[in-house]
Design a protein around this motif. Structure first.
Motif, short mmCIF file in Angstrom:
data_model
loop_
_atom_site.label_atom_id
_atom_site.label_comp_id
_atom_site.label_asym_id
_atom_site.label_seq_id
_atom_site.Cartn_x
_atom_site.Cartn_y
_atom_site.Cartn_z
N TRP A 1 0.83 -1.12 -0.05
CA TRP A 1 0.13 0.15 0.11
C TRP A 1 0.90 1.17 -0.11
CZ3 TRP A 1 -0.64 3.97 3.74
CH2 TRP A 1 -1.72 4.98 3.50
N GLN A 2 0.53 2.30 -0.91
CA GLN A 2 1.20 3.54 -0.83
C GLN A 2 0.25 4.43 -0.61
OE1 GLN A 2 4.38 4.19 -1.27
NE2 GLN A 2 4.92 2.22 -1.18
N PRO A 3 0.58 5.37 0.20
CA PRO A 3 -0.38 6.46 0.46
C PRO A 3 -0.52 7.57 -0.68
CG PRO A 3 1.46 6.91 1.55
CD PRO A 3 1.74 5.48 1.09
N ASP A 4 -1.48 8.24 -1.07
CA ASP A 4 -1.54 9.26 -2.08
C ASP A 4 -1.10 10.52 -1.32
OD1 ASP A 4 -2.42 11.23 -3.64
OD2 ASP A 4 -4.28 10.41 -4.27
N PRO A 5 0.17 11.09 -1.81
CA PRO A 5 0.67 12.29 -1.49
C PRO A 5 -0.21 13.34 -1.48
CG PRO A 5 2.17 11.20 -2.84
CD PRO A 5 1.00 10.48 -2.96
N ASP A 6 -0.99 13.64 -2.46
CA ASP A 6 -2.02 14.70 -2.50
C ASP A 6 -3.04 14.72 -1.49
OD1 ASP A 6 -0.42 15.86 -4.65
OD2 ASP A 6 -1.92 14.58 -6.22
N VAL B 1 -2.56 13.26 1.45
CA VAL B 1 -1.72 13.52 2.80
C VAL B 1 -1.62 14.90 2.80
CG1 VAL B 1 0.34 13.32 3.76
CG2 VAL B 1 -0.67 11.18 2.67
N ARG B 2 -1.24 15.65 1.85
CA ARG B 2 -1.00 17.03 1.73
C ARG B 2 -2.31 17.83 1.93
NH1 ARG B 2 1.89 15.61 -2.75
NH2 ARG B 2 4.15 15.85 -2.40
N ARG B 3 -3.58 17.44 1.42
CA ARG B 3 -4.75 18.06 1.79
C ARG B 3 -5.08 17.79 3.06
NH1 ARG B 3 -6.11 16.07 -3.56
NH2 ARG B 3 -7.25 14.15 -2.59
N ARG B 4 -4.83 16.74 3.69
CA ARG B 4 -5.19 16.61 5.17
C ARG B 4 -4.35 17.31 6.09
NH1 ARG B 4 -8.60 16.27 9.16
NH2 ARG B 4 -8.13 14.72 10.56
N ALA C 1 3.07 13.55 7.96
CA ALA C 1 4.00 14.28 7.22
C ALA C 1 5.30 13.43 7.03
CB ALA C 1 4.69 15.30 8.17
N GLY C 2 5.47 12.24 7.44
CA GLY C 2 6.59 11.53 7.41
C GLY C 2 6.27 10.47 6.02
#
Length: 68
Positions: free
Chosen positions: A1-6, A8-11, A43-44
């Motif tokens: 599983w890979q988080p969606d960076p966008d 994460v940034r929005r949150r 953030a990590g």
């Protein structure tokens, strides 16, 4: 599983925006505990320097709100 960076940034940006808009701590004890834990963790998930910048901004807002 890979988080969606966008996502994460929005949150992270939503949490920061809420903190920046407040004159005093906007969160109850439960949310403070949650955000203090998950913000650096989230953030990590971003590139290292970008994540550090988010954490720095969060810590600055946290200190400001705790002092208010």
């Amino acid at each position: 599983w890979q988080p969606d960076p966008d996502k994460v940034r929005r949150r992270l940006e939503r949490i920061l925006a809420e903190a920046r808009a407040a004159d005093t701590m906007p969160w109850d004890w439960s949310k403070r505990s949650l955000f203090k834990k998950i913000f650096p963790d989230m953030a990590g998930l971003l590139p290292e320097e970008e994540g550090r910048q988010y954490v720095l901004q969060f810590e600055q807002e946290w200190e400001r709100l705790m002092a208010a």
